[in-house]
Design a protein around this motif. Sequence first.
Motif, PDB file in Angstrom:
ATOM      1  N   THR A   1      63.187-109.779  -2.595  1.00 29.04           N
ATOM      2  CA  THR A   1      61.923-109.599  -3.259  1.00 29.04           C
ATOM      3  C   THR A   1      61.639-110.343  -4.592  1.00 29.04           C
ATOM      4  O   THR A   1      62.702-110.117  -5.355  1.00 29.04           O
ATOM      5  CB  THR A   1      61.420-108.106  -3.162  1.00 29.04           C
ATOM      6  OG1 THR A   1      62.108-107.404  -3.967  1.00 29.04           O
ATOM      7  CG2 THR A   1      61.469-107.730  -1.701  1.00 29.04           C
TER       8      THR A   1
ATOM      9  N   ALA B   1      57.724-110.037  -0.774  1.00 31.79           N
ATOM     10  CA  ALA B   1      58.875-110.408   0.249  1.00 31.79           C
ATOM     11  C   ALA B   1      59.305-112.131  -0.098  1.00 31.79           C
ATOM     12  O   ALA B   1      58.283-112.751  -0.371  1.00 31.79           O
ATOM     13  CB  ALA B   1      58.869-110.267   1.497  1.00 31.79           C
TER      14      ALA B   1
ATOM     15  N   ASP C   1      64.563-107.409  -5.905  1.00 32.31           N
ATOM     16  CA  ASP C   1      65.924-107.065  -4.890  1.00 32.31           C
ATOM     17  C   ASP C   1      66.497-108.403  -4.365  1.00 32.31           C
ATOM     18  O   ASP C   1      66.127-109.252  -3.685  1.00 32.31           O
ATOM     19  CB  ASP C   1      65.092-106.491  -3.556  1.00 32.31           C
ATOM     20  CG  ASP C   1      64.492-105.222  -3.806  1.00 32.31           C
ATOM     21  OD1 ASP C   1      65.145-104.222  -4.349  1.00 32.31           O
ATOM     22  OD2 ASP C   1      63.284-105.102  -3.478  1.00 32.31           O
TER      23      ASP C   1
ATOM     24  N   PRO D   1      65.674-113.372   3.486  1.00 35.96           N
ATOM     25  CA  PRO D   1      64.692-112.316   4.345  1.00 35.96           C
ATOM     26  C   PRO D   1      64.821-110.943   3.807  1.00 35.96           C
ATOM     27  O   PRO D   1      63.971-110.198   3.901  1.00 35.96           O
ATOM     28  CB  PRO D   1      65.564-112.107   5.689  1.00 35.96           C
ATOM     29  CG  PRO D   1      66.664-112.577   5.691  1.00 35.96           C
ATOM     30  CD  PRO D   1      66.799-113.761   4.357  1.00 35.96           C
ATOM     31  N   ASP D   2      65.829-110.546   2.907  1.00 39.22           N
ATOM     32  CA  ASP D   2      65.860-109.042   2.264  1.00 39.22           C
ATOM     33  C   ASP D   2      65.564-109.154   0.696  1.00 39.22           C
ATOM     34  O   ASP D   2      65.738-108.270   0.001  1.00 39.22           O
ATOM     35  CB  ASP D   2      67.028-108.289   2.658  1.00 39.22           C
ATOM     36  CG  ASP D   2      68.418-109.078   2.128  1.00 39.22           C
ATOM     37  OD1 ASP D   2      68.374-110.124   1.504  1.00 39.22           O
ATOM     38  OD2 ASP D   2      69.621-108.540   2.192  1.00 39.22           O
TER      39      ASP D   2
ATOM     40  N   ASP E   1      67.732-116.325   7.958  1.00 44.47           N
ATOM     41  CA  ASP E   1      67.297-115.337   9.135  1.00 44.47           C
ATOM     42  C   ASP E   1      66.843-116.408  10.148  1.00 44.47           C
ATOM     43  O   ASP E   1      65.891-116.961  10.466  1.00 44.47           O
ATOM     44  CB  ASP E   1      66.059-114.236   8.736  1.00 44.47           C
ATOM     45  CG  ASP E   1      65.734-113.650  10.080  1.00 44.47           C
ATOM     46  OD1 ASP E   1      66.404-113.869  11.308  1.00 44.47           O
ATOM     47  OD2 ASP E   1      64.793-112.599   9.983  1.00 44.47           O
TER      48      ASP E   1
ATOM     49  N   PRO F   1      68.510-111.120  -2.661  1.00 46.34           N
ATOM     50  CA  PRO F   1      69.095-111.365  -1.186  1.00 46.34           C
ATOM     51  C   PRO F   1      70.548-111.300  -0.993  1.00 46.34           C
ATOM     52  O   PRO F   1      71.269-111.661  -1.805  1.00 46.34           O
ATOM     53  CB  PRO F   1      68.452-112.667  -0.769  1.00 46.34           C
ATOM     54  CG  PRO F   1      68.499-113.273  -2.215  1.00 46.34           C
ATOM     55  CD  PRO F   1      68.234-112.354  -3.204  1.00 46.34           C
ATOM     56  N   THR F   2      70.900-110.426   0.150  1.00 45.04           N
ATOM     57  CA  THR F   2      72.110-110.083   0.548  1.00 45.04           C
ATOM     58  C   THR F   2      72.587-111.622   1.609  1.00 45.04           C
ATOM     59  O   THR F   2      73.607-111.756   1.896  1.00 45.04           O
ATOM     60  CB  THR F   2      72.550-109.164   0.896  1.00 45.04           C
ATOM     61  OG1 THR F   2      71.705-108.749   2.118  1.00 45.04           O
ATOM     62  CG2 THR F   2      72.355-108.142   0.056  1.00 45.04           C
TER      63      THR F   2
END
Length: 641
Positions: free
Chosen positions: A61, A241, A40, A58-59, A47, A42-43
């Motif tokens: 993976t 994560a 995934d 943080p977002d 953080d 990150p956008t």
Amino acid sequence: MTQGTGVTRETGSYAEVYRESLEEREAFWLEAAKAVDWVDEPTAALDATEPPLYRWFPDGTLNTSYNALDRHVEAGRGDAAALIYDSAVLGVQQTYTYSELTDLVARCAGALHALGVGKGDRVVVYMPMIPEAAVAMLACARLGAVHSVVFGGFAPRELAARIKDARPTVIVTASGGIEPNRRVEYLPAVAEALEIAEMPEVGVVVKVRPGFAHQLADHSDWHDFDALIADAEPAAPVPVAASDPLYILYTSGTTGTPKGVQRDNGGHAVALAWTLKNLYGVGPGEVMWTASDVGWVVGHSYIVYGPLLAGATTLLYEGKPVGTPDAGAFWRVVADHGVKVLFTAPTALRAIRRADPEAALLAGYDVSSLARLYAAGERLDPETYRWAGEKLGVPVIDHWWQTETGWAICGNPRGLVDMPLKAGSPSVPMPGYDLEILDGAGEPVGLGEEGNIVLRLPMPPGTLTTLWHNDERFIGSYLAAFPGYYATGDSGYRDADGYVFVMGRTDDIINVAGHRLSTGSIEAVLAGHPAVAECAVIGLKDSLKGQRAVGYVVLKAGVEMREEDLVPELVALVRQQIGPVADFKQAIVVDALPKTRSGKILRKTMRQIADGEQYTVPSTIEDPGVIERLLPVLQAGGWGS
């Protein structure tokens, strides 16, 4: 130039990149993150909702093991060399392709999973410098487990303290390690450590090496590494994560409850990928040799993870800079394997220089593949810097970092631009590190003025996120002294060109009759004497002047100079180059200096002995016999026996 940037018009593209990393942090590090394959993507880069605890990507993976191995195979580079094992002590050389290493790691991960290791579980790796050490680390990363590597040969009590803190599911070890003149048995130490830690239920996996007295048969419930892997079902990479921990690494010299530096997955991968390209200038197919050990952060970052993330070839060396068999060992390895970049500790260079001052052994090897030599671990004194540069004919690049940071705070980013080199300086702050130099009250000092080197928060990706299960200790140890900053514990200054000069630990600043002096500056003078191979300067208690500087010097091989002739010359040099303010009057010739296995001289321990204070010899000491031989001189207050 502002005091906080450390850039000038002369540094070209570096200045722009450095500015972007601080002023446009989100965009800079999200762009850098494109060098990593994400499950995934990150956008957001940072953080910052719970300062002083920060999380990178943080977002996002990902899986670090996949990034280091599988993706290169999938890109068609499976037959490229991933890892070269060169054992000078066994006379063995072996190359693993990316396909072969990926298969080994996947099956090792499957074997660990069968023993109950899963995402978030800990595995202690207590191994010598053999390929299985790297395989075990990468296997843990593949499972999303957290590895904690402990230097092979650590005493049982020290190993037990780390086991007790990490609480592993499994320990991966070997029969023992091979030194130039001896074999070190590991299995009795592991058994004793488990007993001390009161954790007999922990599973143990042993890489059996022939020639050791204690073998796997001595422990009926322990497992054979090779047999487990042979029968294991390969494990697929487990997405984690970006902020999940990758590893715990206990800082050297810790006593009592060990201090476990915690590194994340995402920030770590992004930072190391950035450094391979921009700091070291190493890419796919090129050979990087980091002459360190996987027990240290340098081994984590630049033996195991960094080169593999970049698709380069990493070299794992089991041997010494001298004695396996001689002071030409490093040049032989460079020649044999076409090494482009060599990264080692200044103490290794000094050992080579001491044994072979004219580098006569270098003439026997073709080292034309070598483009750059990097040094870190302790201050690279100007004399060793000049010697290495003259003999090798390549740039010798000092860079400065810590276990806690995981990669260089200051360096010379040769992948970006060829910046000038300065003897005694690790050059300039790396992108993301907002470096300042403050006095004791937290106020900035002027150019050329020595003070506390600190890093404004947040630090960049790849640095420690906290201490294992101890946020409070993390804040108290590193962030409390200067609120809003990470305190490096080092002192230094910045010159008019923005170059940083790291002079030593803040406790290596001595006060002579009200004058603050850096022991590092005095050491640089002593090291410049043609008879001196290496030296240490410590400040001892003095009833009149508070402290007095005493130098302990090791002579180069073949040098025969009486101490009574040498000392006046050293005193005169210090007076000439630093001035009478140093009040330097004492120097003592010794056969060796006490060091950790990573090359740091144990100045604090030496000072404590000399001042009659209670002391503990750190578990990381390379040769305890050196302390024993120095005791009479140190206990005499530096005046000799």
